[in-house]
Design an enzyme around this catalytic site. Structure first.
Site, PDB file in Angstrom:
ATOM      1  N   ASP A 129     -43.543 -13.794  43.392  1.00  0.00           N
ATOM      2  CA  ASP A 129     -44.692 -14.196  42.571  1.00  0.00           C
ATOM      3  C   ASP A 129     -45.548 -15.141  43.399  1.00  0.00           C
ATOM      4  OD1 ASP A 129     -45.306 -13.894  39.337  1.00  0.00           O
ATOM      5  OD2 ASP A 129     -46.299 -15.621  40.258  1.00  0.00           O
ATOM      6  N   CYS A 148     -50.385  -5.063  30.674  1.00  0.00           N
ATOM      7  CA  CYS A 148     -50.421  -5.200  29.211  1.00  0.00           C
ATOM      8  C   CYS A 148     -51.889  -5.172  28.783  1.00  0.00           C
ATOM      9  CB  CYS A 148     -49.705  -6.455  28.744  1.00  0.00           C
ATOM     10  SG  CYS A 148     -50.216  -7.955  29.570  1.00  0.00           S
ATOM     11  N   ASP A 198     -46.009  -5.309  38.008  1.00  0.00           N
ATOM     12  CA  ASP A 198     -46.353  -5.665  36.620  1.00  0.00           C
ATOM     13  C   ASP A 198     -47.575  -6.575  36.753  1.00  0.00           C
ATOM     14  OD1 ASP A 198     -46.170  -5.905  33.875  1.00  0.00           O
ATOM     15  OD2 ASP A 198     -44.698  -7.516  33.956  1.00  0.00           O
ATOM     16  N   CYS A 220     -44.559  -8.930  40.849  1.00  0.00           N
ATOM     17  CA  CYS A 220     -45.255  -9.953  40.037  1.00  0.00           C
ATOM     18  C   CYS A 220     -44.237 -10.389  39.001  1.00  0.00           C
ATOM     19  CB  CYS A 220     -46.483  -9.346  39.365  1.00  0.00           C
ATOM     20  SG  CYS A 220     -47.708  -8.726  40.510  1.00  0.00           S
ATOM     21  N   ALA A 221     -43.285 -11.185  39.409  1.00  0.00           N
ATOM     22  CA  ALA A 221     -42.028 -11.295  38.652  1.00  0.00           C
ATOM     23  C   ALA A 221     -42.019 -12.347  37.545  1.00  0.00           C
ATOM     24  CB  ALA A 221     -40.883 -11.593  39.618  1.00  0.00           C
ATOM     25  N   ASP A 232     -48.002 -13.620  48.148  1.00  0.00           N
ATOM     26  CA  ASP A 232     -49.068 -12.763  47.619  1.00  0.00           C
ATOM     27  C   ASP A 232     -48.656 -11.305  47.805  1.00  0.00           C
ATOM     28  OD1 ASP A 232     -51.371 -11.361  47.086  1.00  0.00           O
ATOM     29  OD2 ASP A 232     -52.665 -12.571  48.392  1.00  0.00           O
ATOM     30  N   GLY A 239     -40.020 -13.497  34.655  1.00  0.00           N
ATOM     31  CA  GLY A 239     -38.735 -12.853  34.945  1.00  0.00           C
ATOM     32  C   GLY A 239     -38.194 -11.948  33.862  1.00  0.00           C
ATOM     33  N   GLY A 240     -39.020 -11.612  32.857  1.00  0.00           N
ATOM     34  CA  GLY A 240     -38.544 -10.749  31.769  1.00  0.00           C
ATOM     35  C   GLY A 240     -38.041  -9.404  32.302  1.00  0.00           C
TER      36      GLY A 240
END
Ligand SMILES: C[S@@+](CC[C@H](N)C(=O)[O-])C[C@H]1O[C@@H](n2cnc3c(N)ncnc32)[C@H](O)[C@@H]1O
Length: 437
Positions: free
Chosen positions: A280, A378, A325, A258-259, A306, A262-263
């Protein structure tokens, strides 16, 4: 001499809040286009700060305006409701003299509908100044008005965290620090700190975060030495811990499932020469991964697809490391994105939990034996974090949790949870699991 800031930034923040609260748009996206109309950097910062403040205090501001206007404003005059909200927020915040706040709000109303609502704005704000003690007292008694969160989210957070719930809600209303990530391929943390200080930006290096610096005061990122050429990036300390959990080494084949934007992809490539696939589901957002990696001077294989349906994009070669992520409630980053509390709905959580579960199950077989999968959110909600991973471990007997007692965070059985404000970080959950041979 004190610089005067006029109605422009107030109108922009009013329009931004209207777009979030009435039309369900994301604040960052709305501000990105509205702020183009403001030339002065300080006015742009002011518009952003006021929009954040209004969204944090929205239930109280909305309730006060409803008590103060004789009749609710009609649909066509709705913008004035938000102009009043911005002004009330400023009056309660107290940074500007009351007279100046009222004056500028009346001026903002003057540019709207031939100025016929200027009198109303003036009357409402003066009425507030007369009755503020009574109005403030009425707000303190109601948890939604006092905390600035919707009822369902207060209930979920305080049920999941009975002891820490109040502190989590309060931390979501605090202004977060600006965390930076030092690209240690380019320079050491001390060198970066020295360059920042020489350019007038005071910062400190938190001991438990190997690549991080925290600025003492907010600044425009593009003004920081090293940012433009990828020697510095913006990333919260909690998100920087993912690279530690992944235990990266040169040559490993890595999937960032789940890029975007790109962090974490960038951080991984700063840490080691890995063979990275950045996936993504959102092809437009994926372009930002390419742009962000270009700033850092790296490349990755970008795949739009997906994560829960690998057959559509996977080449059949297993990965040494997989990072999920995951899309989540974002309940841990409300201090950075105050709109989240109004854009998320209670019903979203079950759907997110189902998506996260499908990704975990679909990607686990893509991991080599002895490989490591890291799952991160998060979020502060148990269903997305320890609850999600507990049921994953029950379904996958070949998964073993890797403990990282040296890293910051609360052991969350299984995994590690940072609550918003812990170590000055965002709320974040992270778990590493090894696939047994
Ligand atoms: C938390 S963000 C990722 C942040 C990113 N890892 C970073 O550090 O910059 C979650 C991402 O998951 C993506 N996403 C949501 N559902 C997905 C799916 N089914 N498959 C792949 N990506 C998905 C979203 O488009 C979003 O970009």
């Amino acid at each position: 001499m004190r610089r005067k800031s006029g109605s422009g930034p107030r109108l922009v923040s009013a329009r931004a809040c209207q777009a979030v609260l009435d039309r369900g748009q994301a604040l960052d996206e709305v501000l990105a286009s509205l702020l183009d109309d403001i030339d002065d950097g300080r006015d742009r910062a002011l518009a952003r700060r006021l929009a954040h403040g209004v969204l944090r205090d929205w239930p109280a501001l909305d309730s006060m305006i409803r008590q103060l206007v004789e009749r609710p404003l009609g649909k066509g005059d709705r913008l004035i409701h938000f102009v009043l909200a911005v002004a009330l927020h400023e009056l309660r915040d107290g940074r500007e003299p009351d007279r100046a706040v009222v004056h500028v709000a009346v001026e903002a109303a003057g540019g709207f509908r031939g100025g016929r609502l200027r009198g109303l704005v003036n009357a409402v704000l003066r009425n507030f100044l007369r009755r503020r003690d009574v109005l403030e007292a009425s707000i303190a008694e109601d948890p939604v008005l006092a905390s600035g969160y919707p009822r369902w989210l207060i209930d979920r957070i305080t049920t999941d965290w009975p002891e820490q719930g109040e502190a989590i809600l309060a931390a979501g209303n605090a202004v977060p620090p600006l965390w930076l990530r030092v690209n240690r391929r380019r320079w050491s943390r001390d060198e970066a700190l020295g360059a920042l200080e020489a350019a007038g930006f005071a910062a400190h290096a938190p001991a438990r975060f190997a690549d991080a610096l925290v600025l003492e005061e907010r600044a425009r990122v593009s003004d920081l030495p090293g940012f433009a050429d990828g020697a510095l990036s913006v990333q919260d300390g909690a998100a920087q811990l993912v690279a530690e959990e992944l235990a990266l080494a040169d040559g490993l084949r890595v999937l960032d499932a789940c890029a975007s934007p790109g962090g974490k992809s960038g951080h991984m490539l700063e840490r080691a020469d890995v063979d990275l696939t950045a996936l993504d589901i959102d092809g437009d957002r994926l372009k930002r991964v390419g742009e962000n990696l270009e700033r850092l001077g790296f490349e990755a294989q970008l795949e739009a697809g997906d994560a829960a349906d690998p057959q559509a994009w996977w080449d059949g070669r297993q990965f040494d490391r997989i990072l999920i992520d995951a899309p989540c409630s974002a309940s841990g980053v409300i201090r950075r994105h105050p709109d989240i509390r109004w854009l998320r709905r209670a019903a979203d959580i079950d759907a997110l939990v189902a998506t996260q579960c499908a990704m975990l199950d679909a990607l686990w077989p893509l991991l080599k034996p002895d490989g490591i999968l890291v799952y991160a959110t998060c979020s502060v909600l148990v269903a997305e974090n320890a609850g999600q991973i507990q049921s994953f471990l029950e379904r996958h007997a070949d998964a073993r949790v890797i403990d990282h007692p040296e890293l910051p965070g609360r052991a969350d059985e299984p995994g590690r949870q940072l609550l918003p404000g812990d170590e000055d970080c965002d709320g974040f959950y992270c778990l590493a699991a090894r696939r047994l041979r």
